[in-house]
Motif scaffolding. Structure first.
Motif, PDB file in Angstrom:
ATOM      1  N   LEU A   1       0.836  -1.204   0.000  1.00 48.81           N
ATOM      2  CA  LEU A   1       0.000   0.000   0.000  1.00 48.81           C
ATOM      3  C   LEU A   1       0.870   1.251   0.000  1.00 48.81           C
ATOM      4  CD1 LEU A   1      -2.923  -0.568   2.547  1.00 48.81           C
ATOM      5  CD2 LEU A   1      -3.046  -0.495   0.063  1.00 48.81           C
ATOM      6  N   PRO A   2       0.632   2.185  -0.912  1.00 50.43           N
ATOM      7  CA  PRO A   2       1.375   3.448  -0.873  1.00 50.43           C
ATOM      8  C   PRO A   2       1.160   4.152   0.467  1.00 50.43           C
ATOM      9  CG  PRO A   2       0.177   3.234  -2.941  1.00 50.43           C
ATOM     10  CD  PRO A   2      -0.299   2.117  -2.062  1.00 50.43           C
ATOM     11  N   GLY A   3       2.239   4.612   1.059  1.00 46.37           N
ATOM     12  CA  GLY A   3       2.146   5.320   2.331  1.00 46.37           C
ATOM     13  C   GLY A   3       2.355   4.450   3.549  1.00 46.37           C
ATOM     14  N   VAL A   4       2.410   3.131   3.373  1.00 47.08           N
ATOM     15  CA  VAL A   4       2.669   2.230   4.502  1.00 47.08           C
ATOM     16  C   VAL A   4       4.166   1.940   4.547  1.00 47.08           C
ATOM     17  CG1 VAL A   4       2.274  -0.055   5.471  1.00 47.08           C
ATOM     18  CG2 VAL A   4       0.379   1.188   4.415  1.00 47.08           C
ATOM     19  N   GLY A   5       4.816   2.419   5.592  1.00 45.95           N
ATOM     20  CA  GLY A   5       6.255   2.260   5.707  1.00 45.95           C
ATOM     21  C   GLY A   5       6.656   0.969   6.396  1.00 45.95           C
ATOM     22  N   ALA A   6       7.959   0.791   6.507  1.00 48.85           N
ATOM     23  CA  ALA A   6       8.491  -0.437   7.091  1.00 48.85           C
ATOM     24  C   ALA A   6       8.071  -0.597   8.547  1.00 48.85           C
ATOM     25  CB  ALA A   6      10.014  -0.449   6.968  1.00 48.85           C
ATOM     26  N   ALA A   7       8.023   0.510   9.301  1.00 51.42           N
ATOM     27  CA  ALA A   7       7.689   0.421  10.721  1.00 51.42           C
ATOM     28  C   ALA A   7       6.241  -0.039  10.911  1.00 51.42           C
ATOM     29  CB  ALA A   7       7.897   1.777  11.394  1.00 51.42           C
ATOM     30  N   THR A   8       5.311   0.524  10.130  1.00 46.27           N
ATOM     31  CA  THR A   8       3.908   0.112  10.231  1.00 46.27           C
ATOM     32  C   THR A   8       3.732  -1.337   9.812  1.00 46.27           C
ATOM     33  OG1 THR A   8       3.146   2.370   9.805  1.00 46.27           O
ATOM     34  CG2 THR A   8       1.567   0.596   9.434  1.00 46.27           C
ATOM     35  N   ALA A   9       4.384  -1.727   8.709  1.00 47.37           N
ATOM     36  CA  ALA A   9       4.287  -3.116   8.244  1.00 47.37           C
ATOM     37  C   ALA A   9       4.842  -4.078   9.282  1.00 47.37           C
ATOM     38  CB  ALA A   9       5.032  -3.265   6.924  1.00 47.37           C
ATOM     39  N   ARG A  10       5.929  -3.686   9.951  1.00 46.53           N
ATOM     40  CA  ARG A  10       6.533  -4.549  10.967  1.00 46.53           C
ATOM     41  C   ARG A  10       5.605  -4.689  12.172  1.00 46.53           C
ATOM     42  NH1 ARG A  10      10.981  -2.372  10.787  1.00 46.53           N
ATOM     43  NH2 ARG A  10      10.736  -0.805  12.428  1.00 46.53           N
ATOM     44  N   THR A  11       4.985  -3.581  12.573  1.00 48.43           N
ATOM     45  CA  THR A  11       4.051  -3.629  13.709  1.00 48.43           C
ATOM     46  C   THR A  11       2.878  -4.550  13.416  1.00 48.43           C
ATOM     47  OG1 THR A  11       4.631  -1.377  14.392  1.00 48.43           O
ATOM     48  CG2 THR A  11       2.520  -2.246  15.162  1.00 48.43           C
ATOM     49  N   LEU A  12       2.294  -4.427  12.237  1.00 44.80           N
ATOM     50  CA  LEU A  12       1.162  -5.278  11.870  1.00 44.80           C
ATOM     51  C   LEU A  12       1.597  -6.737  11.737  1.00 44.80           C
ATOM     52  CD1 LEU A  12      -0.450  -2.918   9.206  1.00 44.80           C
ATOM     53  CD2 LEU A  12      -1.390  -3.466  11.451  1.00 44.80           C
ATOM     54  N   GLY A  13       2.786  -6.954  11.203  1.00 44.94           N
ATOM     55  CA  GLY A  13       3.288  -8.316  11.034  1.00 44.94           C
ATOM     56  C   GLY A  13       3.488  -9.031  12.356  1.00 44.94           C
ATOM     57  N   GLU A  14       3.850  -8.284  13.387  1.00 38.61           N
ATOM     58  CA  GLU A  14       4.043  -8.897  14.705  1.00 38.61           C
ATOM     59  C   GLU A  14       2.742  -9.471  15.261  1.00 38.61           C
ATOM     60  OE1 GLU A  14       5.699  -5.733  16.967  1.00 38.61           O
ATOM     61  OE2 GLU A  14       7.730  -5.958  16.130  1.00 38.61           O
ATOM     62  N   TYR A  15       1.613  -8.985  14.756  1.00 37.45           N
ATOM     63  CA  TYR A  15       0.312  -9.488  15.195  1.00 37.45           C
ATOM     64  C   TYR A  15      -0.338 -10.366  14.130  1.00 37.45           C
ATOM     65  CZ  TYR A  15       0.634  -6.314  19.137  1.00 37.45           C
ATOM     66  OH  TYR A  15       1.033  -5.666  20.299  1.00 37.45           O
ATOM     67  N   GLY A  16       0.465 -10.817  13.185  1.00 34.66           N
ATOM     68  CA  GLY A  16      -0.033 -11.732  12.163  1.00 34.66           C
ATOM     69  C   GLY A  16      -0.788 -11.084  11.037  1.00 34.66           C
ATOM     70  N   LEU A  17      -0.792  -9.758  10.962  1.00 38.45           N
ATOM     71  CA  LEU A  17      -1.514  -9.046   9.904  1.00 38.45           C
ATOM     72  C   LEU A  17      -0.517  -8.646   8.809  1.00 38.45           C
ATOM     73  CD1 LEU A  17      -3.726  -6.763  12.180  1.00 38.45           C
ATOM     74  CD2 LEU A  17      -4.365  -8.929  11.105  1.00 38.45           C
ATOM     75  N   ASP A  18      -0.033  -9.652   8.091  1.00 35.42           N
ATOM     76  CA  ASP A  18       1.021  -9.399   7.115  1.00 35.42           C
ATOM     77  C   ASP A  18       0.534  -9.313   5.677  1.00 35.42           C
ATOM     78  OD1 ASP A  18       0.336 -12.033   7.002  1.00 35.42           O
ATOM     79  OD2 ASP A  18       2.368 -12.825   7.067  1.00 35.42           O
ATOM     80  N   THR A  19      -0.750  -9.525   5.437  1.00 35.37           N
ATOM     81  CA  THR A  19      -1.312  -9.352   4.088  1.00 35.37           C
ATOM     82  C   THR A  19      -2.509  -8.407   4.155  1.00 35.37           C
ATOM     83  OG1 THR A  19      -2.897 -11.196   4.216  1.00 35.37           O
ATOM     84  CG2 THR A  19      -0.645 -11.718   3.484  1.00 35.37           C
ATOM     85  N   LEU A  20      -2.837  -7.829   3.022  1.00 31.78           N
ATOM     86  CA  LEU A  20      -3.947  -6.881   2.982  1.00 31.78           C
ATOM     87  C   LEU A  20      -5.283  -7.570   3.202  1.00 31.78           C
ATOM     88  CD1 LEU A  20      -2.808  -4.576   0.046  1.00 31.78           C
ATOM     89  CD2 LEU A  20      -2.705  -4.126   2.501  1.00 31.78           C
ATOM     90  N   GLY A  21      -5.380  -8.859   2.826  1.00 35.63           N
ATOM     91  CA  GLY A  21      -6.616  -9.595   3.083  1.00 35.63           C
ATOM     92  C   GLY A  21      -6.882  -9.735   4.569  1.00 35.63           C
ATOM     93  N   LEU A  22      -5.826 -10.010   5.340  1.00 29.35           N
ATOM     94  CA  LEU A  22      -5.973 -10.136   6.789  1.00 29.35           C
ATOM     95  C   LEU A  22      -6.286  -8.782   7.425  1.00 29.35           C
ATOM     96  CD1 LEU A  22      -3.022 -12.608   7.503  1.00 29.35           C
ATOM     97  CD2 LEU A  22      -5.480 -13.119   7.569  1.00 29.35           C
ATOM     98  N   VAL A  23      -5.659  -7.738   6.912  1.00 31.09           N
ATOM     99  CA  VAL A  23      -5.933  -6.393   7.434  1.00 31.09           C
ATOM    100  C   VAL A  23      -7.382  -6.009   7.152  1.00 31.09           C
ATOM    101  CG1 VAL A  23      -5.386  -3.940   7.173  1.00 31.09           C
ATOM    102  CG2 VAL A  23      -3.544  -5.632   7.285  1.00 31.09           C
ATOM    103  N   ALA A  24      -7.874  -6.328   5.956  1.00 32.45           N
ATOM    104  CA  ALA A  24      -9.257  -5.980   5.587  1.00 32.45           C
ATOM    105  C   ALA A  24     -10.264  -6.678   6.489  1.00 32.45           C
ATOM    106  CB  ALA A  24      -9.508  -6.342   4.128  1.00 32.45           C
ATOM    107  N   ALA A  25      -9.923  -7.888   6.943  1.00 37.81           N
ATOM    108  CA  ALA A  25     -10.850  -8.659   7.769  1.00 37.81           C
ATOM    109  C   ALA A  25     -10.720  -8.354   9.254  1.00 37.81           C
ATOM    110  CB  ALA A  25     -10.629 -10.156   7.534  1.00 37.81           C
TER     111      ALA A  25
END
Length: 322
Positions: free
Chosen positions: A117-141
């Motif tokens: 996603l444009p505008g999503v940096g490494a820090a935000t992606a890392r934070t979400l990944g730590e909670y298992g939200l590493d794909t946009l499908g999981l984030v959407a749900a």
């Protein structure tokens, strides 16, 4: 699908061709947003009705014209909004337009990493990944409250909307008139820092003269240094005040170059790009009461008149005449 994201496959040391390519897009729509150094967004809603063709069909025409007129191929993504068009661009290839419809947006995004996603940096992606939200499908749900706890209220709401394919962005026209570029390639990969600085001086002098001829000033200056391995470094600096004064542009260019801290780097070319252009008559000028600065500006005015009469090389800094 009404928005195109176009990336021109510019060969090394040809960034100065970008304004002409952006002008090609403006033949189809006035709503063009430049994405330097080699891309643009184009809103084709009006063009689809006017030409009686879809955005994907117009993309094919744009590709052919870019090849015929400039010898430059391009990669194109198409979508209902700028965000989806940008993401679609990553799946496109030369000669093929990747198009994402509004109905297929969620399916298209579901398997992609959050960082897509444009505008999503490494820090935000890392934070979400730590909670298992590493794909946009999981984030959407994911529940909105969960996302807001992780990344904040506003960011969480925007993230969930984007992951669900909701694109509220728009194309902001800036196009050709909003930037000028001056490129200085070297005959061979150049190690000498003094030659780098001479190239920057030459580019800044050219930009200043072109801006003054157009009665324009620039608010930001971008430096692009391309290396022998085809990689590049880009730096942008907002000027203290909009200017077309060559000495101010040169000082800013030198400052960005020195900040890179290059140690015997093999440089293939340097490019300066003046951006955020505006009318000179509307620009403010802080009086410095510096006689040296005032003298330089008077000399600059005389030099411009001489160049207009006898050519661009009639007057130049002594270090460039050697």
């Amino acid at each position: 699908m009404t928005i195109l994201c176009v990336r021109f496959q510019l060969p090394p040391m040809c960034e100065a061709a970008l304004p002409g390519l952006l002008g090609l897009l403006e033949e189809f729509t006035p709503v063009v947003e430049a994405l330097p150094p080699d891309g643009a967004l184009a809103d084709l809603r009006g063009a689809e009705r006017y030409f009686g063709r879809s955005a994907v069909e117009l993309a094919s025409v744009i590709r052919v014209r870019a090849l015929a007129l400039y010898g430059v191929d391009c990669v194109i993504g198409a979508g209902p909004g700028p965000m989806l068009a940008r993401i679609a661009l990553r799946d496109a290839g030369p000669g093929v337009t990747c198009a994402v419809s509004e109905d297929a947006a969620m399916e298209f995004l579901a398997g992609k990493p959050v960082a897509a996603l444009p505008g999503v940096g490494a820090a935000t992606a890392r934070t979400l990944g730590e909670y298992g939200l590493d794909t946009l499908g999981l984030v959407a749900a994911a529940p909105l409250s969960t996302l807001q706890r992780l990344v904040g209220a506003k960011a969480g709401r925007e993230l969930r909307e984007k992951a669900n394919g909701i694109d509220r962005g728009r194309v902001v026209p800036n196009a050709v008139s909003r930037s000028l570029a001056a490129e200085r390639p070297f005959d061979r990969d150049e190690l000498d820092a003094d030659r780098h600085r001479r190239a920057l001086l030459s580019a800044a002098e050219e930009l200043g003269a072109r801006l003054r001829a157009l009665d324009k000033v620039c608010g930001t200056l971008t430096l692009v240094v391309r290396y022998a391995d085809r990689s590049s470094t880009t730096r942008t600096r907002t000027l203290k005040e909009p200017t077309a004064h060559s000495a101010a542009l040169t000082k800013a260019a030198y400052g960005m170059y020195e900040a890179l801290g290059l140690q015997r780097a093999r440089v293939r070319s340097v490019t300066l790009r003046a951006e955020a252009l505006g009318p000179a008559e509307q620009a403010s000028y802080q009086l410095a009461f510096d006689p040296v600065d005032e003298k330089l500006r008077r000399i600059e005015e005389v030099a411009d008149r001489v160049r207009a009469k006898f050519g661009p090389r009639a007057v130049m800094p002594g270090s460039l005449a050697a």
